[in-house]
Design an enzyme around this catalytic site. Structure first.
Site, PDB file in Angstrom:
ATOM      1  N   THR A 209      12.833  73.519 -32.271  1.00 39.08           N
ATOM      2  CA  THR A 209      11.509  74.133 -32.155  1.00 39.08           C
ATOM      3  C   THR A 209      11.207  74.417 -30.688  1.00 39.08           C
ATOM      4  OG1 THR A 209       9.200  73.993 -32.890  1.00 39.08           O
ATOM      5  CG2 THR A 209      10.157  71.969 -32.068  1.00 39.08           C
ATOM      6  N   ASN A 210       9.962  74.690 -30.359  1.00 40.49           N
ATOM      7  CA  ASN A 210       9.604  75.013 -28.977  1.00 40.49           C
ATOM      8  C   ASN A 210       8.288  74.340 -28.611  1.00 40.49           C
ATOM      9  OD1 ASN A 210       7.365  76.828 -29.785  1.00 40.49           O
ATOM     10  ND2 ASN A 210       9.047  77.973 -30.711  1.00 40.49           N
ATOM     11  N   ASP A 211       7.802  74.626 -27.416  1.00 40.93           N
ATOM     12  CA  ASP A 211       6.632  73.903 -26.893  1.00 40.93           C
ATOM     13  C   ASP A 211       5.287  74.428 -27.379  1.00 40.93           C
ATOM     14  OD1 ASP A 211       7.596  71.834 -25.344  1.00 40.93           O
ATOM     15  OD2 ASP A 211       8.104  73.188 -23.695  1.00 40.93           O
ATOM     16  N   SER A 212       5.280  75.415 -28.263  1.00 44.24           N
ATOM     17  CA  SER A 212       4.000  75.993 -28.664  1.00 44.24           C
ATOM     18  C   SER A 212       3.094  74.945 -29.332  1.00 44.24           C
ATOM     19  CB  SER A 212       4.236  77.139 -29.644  1.00 44.24           C
ATOM     20  OG  SER A 212       3.010  77.545 -30.187  1.00 44.24           O
TER      21      SER A 212
END
Ligand code: C5P
Length: 403
Positions: A209-212
Site C-alpha cells: 500500500t502507500n502513505d495515503s
C-alpha cells in the site's frame, strides 16, 4: 451572513434559557427571521410569550404541538429552517439529539431538519464532563452537527467550571466564522469521490500500500455534500469517519476500486479520483501466508500493472461529465501533471508535491496547483485540506456549469 435566513432556535431547560432571548435578538439584528421551539423544561424557565413577542413568530411548545388543525407543525418548521441552533442545549437535549429521539416537539423538529445544525451546550461542569455527555457530543460531531465549546466560569451552582452558556455575542461571532451557509453549487448533482490508498494483497496477511491517509478525498466528499451534491465515497481502508449522509462503498484493491467506479460512473455527473491508486499489484496473491525458510534469503515479488481507472473512465466519459484527478509527484510536478491531465482526458487536475513533509500525504494541510483542460493554472496557498476541497468543489461546479 444571516440576511434573509430562517433560523430555528431550540431552547431547553437551563438557567441560561433567559440568555436565549438576547441570542434571538442578535440573530434578528443580523438579518435572520427566528422561530423558537421551547422544550417542556425550558417553558419552566422562560415563557413562550417572551419569544413570540421578540420574534413576532409563533412559538412551538409541547402544548401547541399536534393540534386538530391538520398541521404537522414540527415538519413544517423543519422544512422552513435554513439553520437549526439549539441554545442552550442541556445534557438531556444533547442525549435526545445524539440518539435520534423524537419524543417531544424539540427533538422531533431537530430530527426532521436537513439544514445545518449547531448545538450550544450549557450545563453543570460535571454533567458536561460525564462520559455519556462526551459520547453524545462525539456522536453529534460524527453526524455533522457543530457543537460549540461551553464557556468556563461561574456556574449557577456557586462554583466555577466548564459548562457555562457562552455570551450571546460570542455565539453569534462563532456562528459567523463557521461559514454555515455553503452556496449550493452542486445541488441536484451526483458526485463520486474516491479516497485512501489501495491495498494489493501478497498473501492473506500482507499487502502493498502507500502513505495515503484518505484525508483529502474525505474532505472533498464533505465539501461536495455541503455544496448540495449527492455523494458516493468509494474508499480504501482509512482511520477516518466518513461525512454523514454520503453513500460509502468500501474497497481494498485497485481492481475493486476500478469495478466500483466503472459501474457507478455512467450515472454520475462528476468523478473526483483522490484515491492513491497502486500502480502495480502482485502477479499472483498467495493463498497461504508466505513462509520464510532457511533457503530463501531473498524473496522476489513479481508485480504487474494495475488498470488505470481514469484512463478507463476516459473511454466511456460523456461530454457533460466532469473528471478530476490528483497528481502526487516528487519531481517535475507541473510538467508531469499537465501530461496526466491530457492522457486521462481530465477537466481538472490538482497537482501536489508529495516530497514536501509539510503538505500532501498524511498531513492535515496541502498546497496544490489546479490545472484545467483549457490550460489555465492557479496555485492555492498552503492551507487545510478542507479549504483545498472547497476550492476544488468551486472549480468543479464552475466546469459543470459550462457542460
Ligand atoms: O498514479 P497517478 O499519479 O497517475 O495518479 C493520477 C490520478 O490518476 C489520480 O487521480 C489517481 O487517483 C488516478 N489513478 C487511476 N488509476 C490508477 C492510478 C491512478 O485512476 N491505476
Amino acid at each position: 451572513m444571516f440576511e434573509g435566513k430562517h433560523v430555528t432556535l431550540t431552547i431547553s431547560g437551563s438557567v441560561a434559557a433567559y440568555k436565549a432571548a438576547t441570542l434571538a435578538r442578535s440573530l434578528q439584528r443580523a438579518g435572520a427571521t427566528v422561530r423558537v421551539v421551547l422544550t417542556a423544561a425550558a417553558a419552566r424557565f422562560v415563557t413562550p410569550a417572551t419569544f413570540a413577542a421578540l420574534t413576532k413568530q409563533p412559538v412551538l411548545t409541547d402544548t401547541t404541538w399536534w393540534h386538530d388543525d391538520g398541521q404537522i407543525a414540527h415538519v413544517e418548521l423543519a422544512d422552513w429552517t435554513d439553520l437549526a441552533i439549539a441554545a442552550p442545549a442541556s445534557a438531556n437535549l444533547m442525549a435526545q439529539f445524539a440518539n435520534g429521539l423524537a419524543n417531544d416537539v424539540a427533538s422531533a423538529t431537530w430530527l426532521a431538519t436537513a439544514a445545518p445544525k449547531v448545538v450550544v451546550p450549557a450545563m453543570n461542569s460535571h454533567m458536561w464532563q460525564a462520559a455519556a455527555t462526551q459520547r453524545n457530543r462525539q456522536r453529534l460531531l460524527d453526524d455533522g452537527v457543530t457543537v460549540l465549546q461551553p464557556a468556563t466560569g461561574a456556574l449557577a451552582e456557586g462554583y466555577a467550571g466548564t459548562g457555562r452558556f457562552p455570551e450571546p455575542a460570542d455565539i453569534v461571532r462563532q456562528l459567523e466564522q463557521l461559514e454555515l451557509f455553503t452556496p449550493q453549487t452542486l445541488r441536484g448533482k451526483s458526485v463520486i469521490v474516491t479516497a485512501g490508498g489501495t491495498r494489493e494483497r501478497l498473501d492473506p496477511v500482507r499487502f502493498l500500500t502507500n502513505d495515503s491517509s484518505g484525508k483529502m478525498g474525505y474532505a472533498v466528499a464533505a465539501a461536495a455534500q455541503a455544496a448540495g451534491a449527492t455523494v458516493t465515497l468509494i474508499t480504501a481502508p482509512t482511520r477516518l469517519t466518513p461525512p454523514a449522509g454520503v453513500t460509502v462503498v468500501p474497497i481494498q484493491s485497485t481492481a475493486e476500486l476500478a469495478e466500483a467506479v466503472l459501474t457507478r460512473f455512467p450515472q454520475a455527473d462528476a468523478l473526483v479520483m483522490a484515491a492513491a491508486v497502486a500502480d502495480f499489484q502482485p502477479l499472483t496473491a498467495a493463498d497461504q501466508k508466505i513462509k520464510k525458510t532457511k533457503d530463501n534469503d531473498e524473496l522476489i515479488l513479481k508485480l504487474k500493472k494495475t488498470p488505470d481507472i481514469l484512463a478507463e473512465v476516459a473511454k466511456v466519459k460523456r461530454t457533460n461529465q466532469v473528471t478530476v484527478g490528483f497528481a502526487a509527484e516528487t519531481q517535475n510536478l507541473l510538467a508531469n501533471a499537465q501530461r496526466k491531465l491530457q492522457s486521462k482526458s481530465l477537466d481538472l487536475l490538482a497537482a501536489n508535491d508529495v516530497s514536501r513533509a509539510d503538505i500532501g500525504f498524511n498531513s492535515d494541510d496541502n498546497q496544490v496547483t489546479f490545472i484545467q483542460a483549457d490550460g489555465s493554472r492557479d496555485q492555492t496557498p498552503k492551507t487545510s485540506k478542507q479549504m483545498i476541497a472547497t476550492a476544488l468543489v468551486a472549480r468543479l461546479a464552475a466546469i459543470l456549469e459550462t457542460k
